[in-house]
Design an enzyme around this catalytic site. Sequence first.
Site, mmCIF file in Angstrom:
data_model
loop_
_atom_site.group_PDB
_atom_site.id
_atom_site.type_symbol
_atom_site.label_atom_id
_atom_site.label_comp_id
_atom_site.label_asym_id
_atom_site.label_seq_id
_atom_site.Cartn_x
_atom_site.Cartn_y
_atom_site.Cartn_z
ATOM 1 N N CYS A 187 -30.847 119.614 31.761
ATOM 2 C CA CYS A 187 -29.742 120.254 32.490
ATOM 3 C C CYS A 187 -30.038 120.352 33.977
ATOM 4 O O CYS A 187 -29.194 120.813 34.749
ATOM 5 C CB CYS A 187 -29.455 121.632 31.909
ATOM 6 S SG CYS A 187 -29.154 121.575 30.141
ATOM 7 N N HIS B 240 -20.340 124.059 32.925
ATOM 8 C CA HIS B 240 -21.697 123.509 32.937
ATOM 9 C C HIS B 240 -21.713 122.105 32.311
ATOM 10 O O HIS B 240 -22.224 121.902 31.216
ATOM 11 C CB HIS B 240 -22.614 124.471 32.166
ATOM 12 C CG HIS B 240 -24.062 124.083 32.120
ATOM 13 N ND1 HIS B 240 -24.680 123.316 33.096
ATOM 14 C CD2 HIS B 240 -25.039 124.368 31.200
ATOM 15 C CE1 HIS B 240 -25.954 123.143 32.767
ATOM 16 N NE2 HIS B 240 -26.193 123.764 31.628
#
Lengths: 382, 382
Positions: free
Chosen positions: A83, A330
């Site tokens: 991420c 996200h």
Amino acid sequence: MRDVVIIGIGQTPVGEHWEKSLRHLAYGAIRAAMLDAGIEVVDALYVGNMLSGQLAGQEHLGALIADFAGLRGIEAMKVEAACGSGAAALRVGTMAVASGMHEVVLACGVEKMTDTSGDVTTSALATAADQEYEVSQGISFVGLNALLMRRYMYEYGVSHKAFAGFTVNAHRNGANNPNAMFQNPVSESSYLRAGMICDPINLMDSSPVCDGAACVVLAPADRFRGRAKALVLASAVATDSVAIHDRRDPLSLDAVAISSQKAYAEARVMPGDIHLFEVHDAFSIMSALSLEAAGFAARGTGVRMAEEGEIAIGGRLPISTMGGLKARGHPVGATGVYQVVEVVQQLTGSAGANQVKGATLGMAQNIGGSGATVITHILGAV
Amino acid sequence: MRDVVIIGIGQTPVGEHWEKSLRHLAYGAIRAAMLDAGIEVVDALYVGNMLSGQLAGQEHLGALIADFAGLRGIEAMKVEAACGSGAAALRVGTMAVASGMHEVVLACGVEKMTDTSGDVTTSALATAADQEYEVSQGISFVGLNALLMRRYMYEYGVSHKAFAGFTVNAHRNGANNPNAMFQNPVSESSYLRAGMICDPINLMDSSPVCDGAACVVLAPADRFRGRAKALVLASAVATDSVAIHDRRDPLSLDAVAISSQKAYAEARVMPGDIHLFEVHDAFSIMSALSLEAAGFAARGTGVRMAEEGEIAIGGRLPISTMGGLKARGHPVGATGVYQVVEVVQQLTGSAGANQVKGATLGMAQNIGGSGATVITHILGAV
């Protein structure tokens, strides 16, 4: 080593882009950033992405996106740090310009997480954790974060309600961001009533699965100072064990501490100098732990910054100023670039209703895994 | 911009490492390179890898491998450019040192392709091609190369036999490389009798599915010249359309031409100055096309260099001097680093029976997709 500046930013709205493929999303952000910078040619493209191999059957995004964006022939490659991939691409772009190897380069983060079944996405996200020591035992990525949150609540004697302020703040800010996935305010009672995902993490503690792309144009300060929107004052990476059980202390994000301290030293600032902080709030527990490890709060007191309103626009340290991972969304490999785009918006006075008054120093911190890769950028106003 | 040197190299044997996971393979190469360099600490690790997310359910290799190699805390990330991932990691490492951001860094390529079923590996390799325009039509990666080879044979009127010299040369050299997967010489008649994979590509035109890791230690020339094994004279990347149908001319590898020309200019050399060339011989057709586009042979005459023995040790331009992708093996994300390790072996007179006499200038070219990403490094002897 040359100083590096950002001369253009671009982003697509974050959401469920069923009608757009990876390359279309990336193109949108790249084109917007190049128009913003007023340039037609670039030397290189660094793409941040985590999941395209698994979810779209497509690796090799560097060449693929360069070509689709009309940039055939240039240097291009993908950078991956789970991420934290977006900030990793920005890090490589910064090195390319700082070294003098290139003049104008793009760092683009792109991710497409929808358009597949949920269990496939959950499995793909778990590749950020340690396959052989964690995932093979049956735990998911949200499960790992739930263990951290439970331990935090136990060790410091805080309730689940203590985390509500992170979500309320993120959604309050997201409501004013036209690119945010969620533009609805959320009350504390809504937070408490939300469905449980993995005890104690509920839906309102979690950032969403979504699609999006963001891009920045980097160039050397000496030649482009007049067109600069922000100065890259620090770019710092640190890592930790991927498997949480193997860390010295699961509630101490050592890589956040190292990355932050390196960034403060490079930018020659102190934590108290930072005007806003785009924190990696993939789960609300990560906000609390990050604020502590980055030096903004003492151990065990990160949640108090939310409880006492210090993280709001106008507070001591505004965080997630455009909605953060929770409300803006996200899209994992793109998030690190979105964060930096938003810091640039703040430093150029373009943050609209969410403007942090007088902001001249902003920090963005992008995390891969549960604190295993941490990439911090500090930007300064021109 | 600082000049960059290589101060250490390491590699694992290439083969089927059923008993070793990705991190074990990488550790082997990293440890060997650090011992070779005589160093105990490094500032950063850049990992080249293509397939681990798909084949091992493991992304986030930067932090994972840094930790396993005893380097917890350092900057680390993965770089991906399909089968060009290894050289892409080296490219990023070179920028990190050239920029002055780091002093001593590792570039490690690692891939584990066995330990899974063959169809899974074939599908994973196809993510190097264009999913939406090529793979979705049902073609595999070898299929795309077969179309190129067929077109080459048709357009230039050459037989399949004309390519035999590439395989014979690679296996002759691999036979003397203890790290090669195949250490058996192959005759022209064996080449011609080999089983067909995808007409006209037969088994002996194809590099193998395998596992392996290789690593180099990079450092600034000004501080480490005394310990340098080779100078990085050029590092150049170029891209092309991933989908072959979208290129100007499928038999002209434009990205090879651009990348090579950039590298020659950066190193201030001409193609005729190069003493050996680690070519990306994933399929024999790629050798022919690369020799032509890189300026070593005129269009349509790349195969003649094989037919006339010019590519042998002692010939005009030795290629695949330690076995190449065909015989040393092609653990895809590691290959680009293996190539550079082998050039360093040649430049330091450590190539054993395959030593190219008087070699002071070597070139390695790593390709992602069927010529879509091309990364060229030129190294000089100290």
